[in-house]
Design an enzyme around this catalytic site. Structure first.
Site, short mmCIF file in Angstrom:
data_model
loop_
_atom_site.label_atom_id
_atom_site.label_comp_id
_atom_site.label_asym_id
_atom_site.label_seq_id
_atom_site.Cartn_x
_atom_site.Cartn_y
_atom_site.Cartn_z
NE ARG A 53 -35.68 51.90 -7.59
CZ ARG A 53 -36.88 51.61 -8.02
NH1 ARG A 53 -37.76 52.52 -8.24
NH2 ARG A 53 -37.23 50.38 -8.25
NE ARG A 105 -53.89 56.45 -3.50
CZ ARG A 105 -53.21 55.29 -3.50
NH1 ARG A 105 -51.92 55.29 -3.25
NH2 ARG A 105 -53.83 54.16 -3.73
N PRO A 107 -34.26 45.00 -15.05
CG PRO A 107 -34.17 42.80 -15.78
CD PRO A 107 -33.85 43.67 -14.62
CD GLU A 108 -37.33 50.59 -15.81
OE1 GLU A 108 -38.31 51.23 -16.25
OE2 GLU A 108 -36.29 51.13 -15.40
NE ARG A 164 -27.83 42.21 -5.41
CZ ARG A 164 -28.09 43.45 -5.04
NH1 ARG A 164 -28.09 44.41 -5.93
NH2 ARG A 164 -28.36 43.72 -3.78
#
Ligand SMILES: [Zn+2]
Length: 276
Positions: A264, A155, A2-3, A114
């Protein structure tokens, strides 16, 4: 996993449907490791009434009428269900809360295959602990875009990794970050330092758009069907993906490329998403 849109959907549904309900009976499965003292948990929650539900990043905080909270985090496989009493039998549950408001009876169930997530009882200082722990949420109002850009612009790492770092930008997981980069026309591997201020603003606005769209469609349910809302229903945002799990670009017809970035799966259009 879930985001933000999925957690937002669960939190806002809980707010709508459990506030005002009192816990009449509680049970914790023996194997549920996140609550070590099961009897203490039961003593803490018995007779308490839910007064509010709020979301901080991907944490759900359910306020109790004595000032304490239930802290819920779905992590990868956590699921919260709100059931009618006759729907409970045979359901897998790590925590079961029987609720009542006048003659209305419901059962709140938490299950987490999990067990990376949690449902625990916690003191009021949880709010301070969580506030300030996370970065900017793209759907927040009044974001100081200049300040955020200044913080990130030197960055050297890939912009997608920046989007996924919850201490910098909060709410985007793999799916929504992938979709936001597509909308903004930025290759996921583009080093952050190569992104201009204007392009960064465009990216944040794309991130806001995909998150808001995800909320509108009550989250994304992938083919593994692991995400469902508190009534067991699927989200429909997956029907609106532009690039994630897609084969052809909707804008130019090119074949969508796939690669692994930080473990990912990342999808992008090699034509529309320039490596800056
Ligand atoms: Zn394209």
């Amino acid at each position: 996993m879930p985001e933000l849109p999925e957690v937002h959907t669960v939190a806002s549904d809980l707010k709508k449907h459990i506030v005002g309900f009192t816990i009449k009976k509680a049970a914790v499965a023996e194997k549920y490791i996140k609550i070590t003292d099961k009897q203490q948990f039961i003593n803490n929650v018995m007779g308490r009434t839910f007064t509010d539900v709020q979301r901080i990043a991907k944490n759900i905080l359910v306020a109790l009428d004595d000032g304490n909270y239930l802290h819920i985090h779905l992590a990868m496989t956590g699921q919260v269900y709100l059931l009618e009493p006759d729907q409970v039998e045979g359901r897998k549950a790590h925590v079961t809360l029987h609720l009542a408001r006048d003659d209305d009876h419901k059962v709140l169930i938490f299950h987490d295959t999990r067990m990376f997530g949690r449902l625990v009882h916690t003191a009021p200082n949880i709010i301070d602990q969580l506030t300030g722990k996370y970065g900017t949420e793209p759907i927040a109002r009044n974001i100081d875009m200049q300040a955020l850009y200044q913080k990130l612009k030197n960055r050297k790492i890939a912009v997608k990794s920046i989007l996924l770092d919850q201490h910098l930008i909060t709410g985007l997981g793999n799916i929504y970050a992938t979709e936001a980069l597509y909308l903004a026309g930025i290759h996921p591997l583009t080093p952050m330092k190569n992104i201009s201020y204007d392009k960064f603003v465009e990216l944040m606005s794309a991130a806001k758009k995909v998150l808001e769209q995800g909320i509108k469609h009550r989250g994304s349910t992938l083919p593994d069907k692991s995400y469902v809302d508190i009534f067991g229903e699927f989200g429909t945002q997956q029907e609106h993906f532009n690039v994630y799990l897609q084969r052809k670009c909707r804008k130019c017809g090119s074949e969508i490329s796939y690669m692994q970035l930080g473990g990912r799966g990342t999808y992008f259009c090699p034509t529309c998403q320039a490596l800056l």
